[in-house]
Motif scaffolding. Structure first.
Motif, PDB file in Angstrom:
ATOM      1  N   PHE A   1      15.784  61.548  -6.004  1.00 17.36           N
ATOM      2  CA  PHE A   1      15.699  60.210  -6.593  1.00 17.36           C
ATOM      3  C   PHE A   1      16.326  59.168  -5.671  1.00 17.36           C
ATOM      4  CE2 PHE A   1      17.647  56.877  -9.150  1.00 17.36           C
ATOM      5  CZ  PHE A   1      16.520  56.354  -9.772  1.00 17.36           C
ATOM      6  N   LEU A   2      17.494  59.542  -5.111  1.00 13.13           N
ATOM      7  CA  LEU A   2      18.158  58.612  -4.199  1.00 13.13           C
ATOM      8  C   LEU A   2      17.317  58.360  -2.954  1.00 13.13           C
ATOM      9  CD1 LEU A   2      21.872  59.878  -4.446  1.00 13.13           C
ATOM     10  CD2 LEU A   2      20.935  57.706  -5.320  1.00 13.13           C
ATOM     11  N   ALA A   3      16.688  59.443  -2.473  1.00  8.66           N
ATOM     12  CA  ALA A   3      15.834  59.297  -1.278  1.00  8.66           C
ATOM     13  C   ALA A   3      14.655  58.388  -1.579  1.00  8.66           C
ATOM     14  CB  ALA A   3      15.358  60.664  -0.800  1.00  8.66           C
ATOM     15  N   LEU A   4      14.042  58.624  -2.764  1.00 11.37           N
ATOM     16  CA  LEU A   4      12.904  57.780  -3.146  1.00 11.37           C
ATOM     17  C   LEU A   4      13.342  56.329  -3.324  1.00 11.37           C
ATOM     18  CD1 LEU A   4      11.045  60.113  -5.682  1.00 11.37           C
ATOM     19  CD2 LEU A   4      10.284  59.432  -3.386  1.00 11.37           C
ATOM     20  N   ALA A   5      14.528  56.131  -3.908  1.00 15.60           N
ATOM     21  CA  ALA A   5      15.029  54.768  -4.105  1.00 15.60           C
ATOM     22  C   ALA A   5      15.246  54.078  -2.767  1.00 15.60           C
ATOM     23  CB  ALA A   5      16.332  54.818  -4.915  1.00 15.60           C
ATOM     24  N   ALA A   6      15.773  54.855  -1.806  1.00 13.70           N
ATOM     25  CA  ALA A   6      16.000  54.273  -0.478  1.00 13.70           C
ATOM     26  C   ALA A   6      14.680  53.884   0.177  1.00 13.70           C
ATOM     27  CB  ALA A   6      16.762  55.268   0.397  1.00 13.70           C
ATOM     28  N   VAL A   7      13.685  54.788   0.009  1.00 12.76           N
ATOM     29  CA  VAL A   7      12.369  54.507   0.614  1.00 12.76           C
ATOM     30  C   VAL A   7      11.745  53.269  -0.019  1.00 12.76           C
ATOM     31  CG1 VAL A   7      10.017  55.365   0.854  1.00 12.76           C
ATOM     32  CG2 VAL A   7      11.957  56.874   1.326  1.00 12.76           C
ATOM     33  N   PHE A   8      11.755  53.252  -1.378  1.00  7.54           N
ATOM     34  CA  PHE A   8      11.148  52.097  -2.057  1.00  7.54           C
ATOM     35  C   PHE A   8      11.925  50.811  -1.773  1.00  7.54           C
ATOM     36  CE2 PHE A   8       9.069  55.334  -4.779  1.00  7.54           C
ATOM     37  CZ  PHE A   8       7.763  54.880  -4.659  1.00  7.54           C
ATOM     38  N   GLY A   9      13.249  50.936  -1.658  1.00  4.63           N
ATOM     39  CA  GLY A   9      14.045  49.742  -1.329  1.00  4.63           C
ATOM     40  C   GLY A   9      13.688  49.197   0.045  1.00  4.63           C
ATOM     41  N   THR A  10      13.541  50.155   0.969  1.00  5.15           N
ATOM     42  CA  THR A  10      13.173  49.739   2.332  1.00  5.15           C
ATOM     43  C   THR A  10      11.803  49.081   2.340  1.00  5.15           C
ATOM     44  OG1 THR A  10      14.496  51.537   3.267  1.00  5.15           O
ATOM     45  CG2 THR A  10      12.817  50.536   4.691  1.00  5.15           C
ATOM     46  N   LEU A  11      10.855  49.723   1.619  1.00  6.00           N
ATOM     47  CA  LEU A  11       9.503  49.150   1.546  1.00  6.00           C
ATOM     48  C   LEU A  11       9.523  47.765   0.909  1.00  6.00           C
ATOM     49  CD1 LEU A  11       7.426  52.312   0.478  1.00  6.00           C
ATOM     50  CD2 LEU A  11       7.402  51.142   2.707  1.00  6.00           C
ATOM     51  N   TRP A  12      10.330  47.615  -0.155  1.00  2.00           N
ATOM     52  CA  TRP A  12      10.407  46.297  -0.819  1.00  2.00           C
ATOM     53  C   TRP A  12      10.979  45.237   0.116  1.00  2.00           C
ATOM     54  CZ3 TRP A  12      14.542  43.147  -1.858  1.00  2.00           C
ATOM     55  CH2 TRP A  12      14.270  42.039  -2.685  1.00  2.00           C
ATOM     56  N   PHE A  13      12.031  45.637   0.859  1.00  4.39           N
ATOM     57  CA  PHE A  13      12.662  44.676   1.787  1.00  4.39           C
ATOM     58  C   PHE A  13      11.675  44.233   2.874  1.00  4.39           C
ATOM     59  CE2 PHE A  13      15.009  43.879   5.723  1.00  4.39           C
ATOM     60  CZ  PHE A  13      15.825  42.830   5.322  1.00  4.39           C
ATOM     61  N   VAL A  14      10.975  45.259   3.438  1.00  2.00           N
ATOM     62  CA  VAL A  14      10.004  44.947   4.495  1.00  2.00           C
ATOM     63  C   VAL A  14       8.886  44.078   3.946  1.00  2.00           C
ATOM     64  CG1 VAL A  14       8.301  45.940   6.057  1.00  2.00           C
ATOM     65  CG2 VAL A  14      10.559  46.999   5.841  1.00  2.00           C
ATOM     66  N   SER A  15       8.397  44.453   2.758  1.00  2.00           N
ATOM     67  CA  SER A  15       7.303  43.681   2.148  1.00  2.00           C
ATOM     68  C   SER A  15       7.750  42.256   1.856  1.00  2.00           C
ATOM     69  CB  SER A  15       6.835  44.363   0.856  1.00  2.00           C
ATOM     70  OG  SER A  15       6.321  45.644   1.131  1.00  2.00           O
ATOM     71  N   ASN A  16       8.988  42.129   1.356  1.00  2.36           N
ATOM     72  CA  ASN A  16       9.501  40.791   1.037  1.00  2.36           C
ATOM     73  C   ASN A  16       9.623  39.937   2.303  1.00  2.36           C
ATOM     74  OD1 ASN A  16      10.623  38.926  -0.950  1.00  2.36           O
ATOM     75  ND2 ASN A  16      12.538  39.178   0.204  1.00  2.36           N
ATOM     76  N   GLN A  17      10.084  40.563   3.405  1.00  2.00           N
ATOM     77  CA  GLN A  17      10.187  39.830   4.668  1.00  2.00           C
ATOM     78  C   GLN A  17       8.807  39.399   5.153  1.00  2.00           C
ATOM     79  OE1 GLN A  17      13.544  39.050   4.653  1.00  2.00           O
ATOM     80  NE2 GLN A  17      13.316  39.198   6.880  1.00  2.00           N
ATOM     81  N   ASN A  18       7.835  40.311   5.099  1.00  2.00           N
ATOM     82  CA  ASN A  18       6.465  39.970   5.524  1.00  2.00           C
ATOM     83  C   ASN A  18       5.888  38.868   4.649  1.00  2.00           C
ATOM     84  OD1 ASN A  18       6.501  41.843   7.573  1.00  2.00           O
ATOM     85  ND2 ASN A  18       5.571  43.485   6.340  1.00  2.00           N
ATOM     86  N   TYR A  19       6.173  38.932   3.356  1.00  3.45           N
ATOM     87  CA  TYR A  19       5.656  37.907   2.443  1.00  3.45           C
ATOM     88  C   TYR A  19       6.218  36.527   2.799  1.00  3.45           C
ATOM     89  CZ  TYR A  19       4.935  35.252  -1.830  1.00  3.45           C
ATOM     90  OH  TYR A  19       4.592  34.272  -2.722  1.00  3.45           O
ATOM     91  N   SER A  20       7.526  36.496   3.098  1.00  2.00           N
ATOM     92  CA  SER A  20       8.142  35.217   3.470  1.00  2.00           C
ATOM     93  C   SER A  20       7.531  34.671   4.758  1.00  2.00           C
ATOM     94  CB  SER A  20       9.661  35.395   3.648  1.00  2.00           C
ATOM     95  OG  SER A  20      10.252  35.813   2.437  1.00  2.00           O
ATOM     96  N   THR A  21       7.306  35.576   5.723  1.00  2.00           N
ATOM     97  CA  THR A  21       6.702  35.151   6.989  1.00  2.00           C
ATOM     98  C   THR A  21       5.286  34.638   6.767  1.00  2.00           C
ATOM     99  OG1 THR A  21       8.015  36.794   8.180  1.00  2.00           O
ATOM    100  CG2 THR A  21       6.099  35.880   9.324  1.00  2.00           C
ATOM    101  N   LEU A  22       4.530  35.392   5.945  1.00  2.00           N
ATOM    102  CA  LEU A  22       3.152  34.975   5.665  1.00  2.00           C
ATOM    103  C   LEU A  22       3.118  33.650   4.914  1.00  2.00           C
ATOM    104  CD1 LEU A  22       1.557  38.413   4.662  1.00  2.00           C
ATOM    105  CD2 LEU A  22       1.096  37.067   6.728  1.00  2.00           C
ATOM    106  N   MET A  23       4.049  33.466   3.978  1.00  2.00           N
ATOM    107  CA  MET A  23       4.091  32.212   3.233  1.00  2.00           C
ATOM    108  C   MET A  23       4.419  31.041   4.157  1.00  2.00           C
ATOM    109  SD  MET A  23       3.203  32.340   0.103  1.00  2.00           S
ATOM    110  CE  MET A  23       3.884  30.806  -0.470  1.00  2.00           C
ATOM    111  N   ALA A  24       5.360  31.273   5.096  1.00  2.00           N
ATOM    112  CA  ALA A  24       5.706  30.211   6.046  1.00  2.00           C
ATOM    113  C   ALA A  24       4.502  29.860   6.922  1.00  2.00           C
ATOM    114  CB  ALA A  24       6.890  30.652   6.910  1.00  2.00           C
ATOM    115  N   ALA A  25       3.784  30.909   7.376  1.00  2.00           N
ATOM    116  CA  ALA A  25       2.592  30.667   8.193  1.00  2.00           C
ATOM    117  C   ALA A  25       1.528  29.936   7.384  1.00  2.00           C
ATOM    118  CB  ALA A  25       2.052  31.992   8.735  1.00  2.00           C
ATOM    119  N   TYR A  26       1.396  30.357   6.104  1.00  2.00           N
ATOM    120  CA  TYR A  26       0.407  29.704   5.224  1.00  2.00           C
ATOM    121  C   TYR A  26       0.748  28.224   5.030  1.00  2.00           C
ATOM    122  CZ  TYR A  26      -1.895  28.305   0.919  1.00  2.00           C
ATOM    123  OH  TYR A  26      -2.618  27.615  -0.018  1.00  2.00           O
ATOM    124  N   ASP A  27       2.050  27.965   4.785  1.00  2.00           N
ATOM    125  CA  ASP A  27       2.464  26.571   4.591  1.00  2.00           C
ATOM    126  C   ASP A  27       2.191  25.734   5.849  1.00  2.00           C
ATOM    127  OD1 ASP A  27       3.278  27.120   2.022  1.00  2.00           O
ATOM    128  OD2 ASP A  27       5.386  27.465   2.577  1.00  2.00           O
TER     129      ASP A  27
END
Length: 225
Positions: free
Chosen positions: A14-40
């Motif tokens: 469970f901890l391993a999965l949480a770490a993986v999903f946390g990492t994926l969420w962080f990366v996705s959130n960073q990409n989303y912010s970058t994409l939003m800035a580019a979109y703006d």
């Protein structure tokens, strides 16, 4: 495997999965912010280009309006030019039908008499004006003597054989530059003279009459006693 070991294993998974999903969420959130800035940024560029396009459209409409106005002015100018050209050609035709008016004098020297007296001589000229308009005479020359009338004498149109008498005082063997008088058509006026001309009998003198328009009419006369 005991139940405790199973829970430990599941917890680690469970901890391993949480770490993986946390990492994926962080990366996705960073990409989303970058994409939003580019979109703006792209949206801002799009809005700016759209505004420029609207401005260019407005300028194009204004230029079209000015072009139409210029075309209308050109048509009007062409019409005016055609009218003026017609008037010019009409004036040319009328001028060709007109007879030019010439203003010319006929001058004949009758004589230069009284030279031998040593005191005064008389220059007599016959003037004819065959033109249809009057001519003003404002001076004459006799050899090196040049005289200007205080006021011009008028020779009327169609006058034939009018006599001009010019009284020339003689002093010390020369025609004097002072007290020179001109008689014509019942009037006498004084002339102001310059120059020096020797007065002798039997000499042929050249001279000319000057009009107010600047024309000159030559004559020759031989002096006599």
């Amino acid at each position: 495997m005991t139940q405790g070991s199973l829970w430990i294993a599941l917890s680690m998974v469970f901890l391993a999965l949480a770490a993986v999903f946390g990492t994926l969420w962080f990366v996705s959130n960073q990409n989303y912010s970058t994409l939003m800035a580019a979109y703006d940024a792209l949206k801002a560029q799009y809005d700016d280009l759209k505004s420029q396009y609207s401005g260019l459209q407005s300028q194009y409409s204004n230029l079209q309006s000015q072009y139409s106005a210029c075309q209308s002015q050109l048509v009007n100018l062409q019409t005016q030019y055609n009218n003026l050209q017609g008037q010019y050609q009409s004036c040319q035709a009328q001028l060709q039908q007109c007879t030019p008016i010439t203003t010319t004098l006929q001058v004949q020297a009758v004589g230069l008499t009284g030279v031998s007296s040593g005191t005064s001589a008389t220059l007599t000229l016959l003037i004819s004006n065959p033109s249809s308009s009057g001519i003003g005479i404002n001076g004459f020359t006799l050899g090196s003597l040049s005289c200007v009338f205080q006021s011009p004498i008028q020779v009327p149109a169609d006058m034939q054989g009018a006599m001009i008498k010019i009284m020339l005082p003689i002093s010390n063997g020369y025609f004097s530059t002072s007290n020179v008088f001109v008689s014509f058509n019942g009037q006498t006026i004084q002339a102001i003279c310059t120059g020096q001309q020797h007065a002798q009998v039997g000499v042929q003198y050249s001279g000319y009459i000057t009009t107010v328009s600047g024309q000159t009419y030559p004559f020759t006369v031989t002096s006599s006693s």
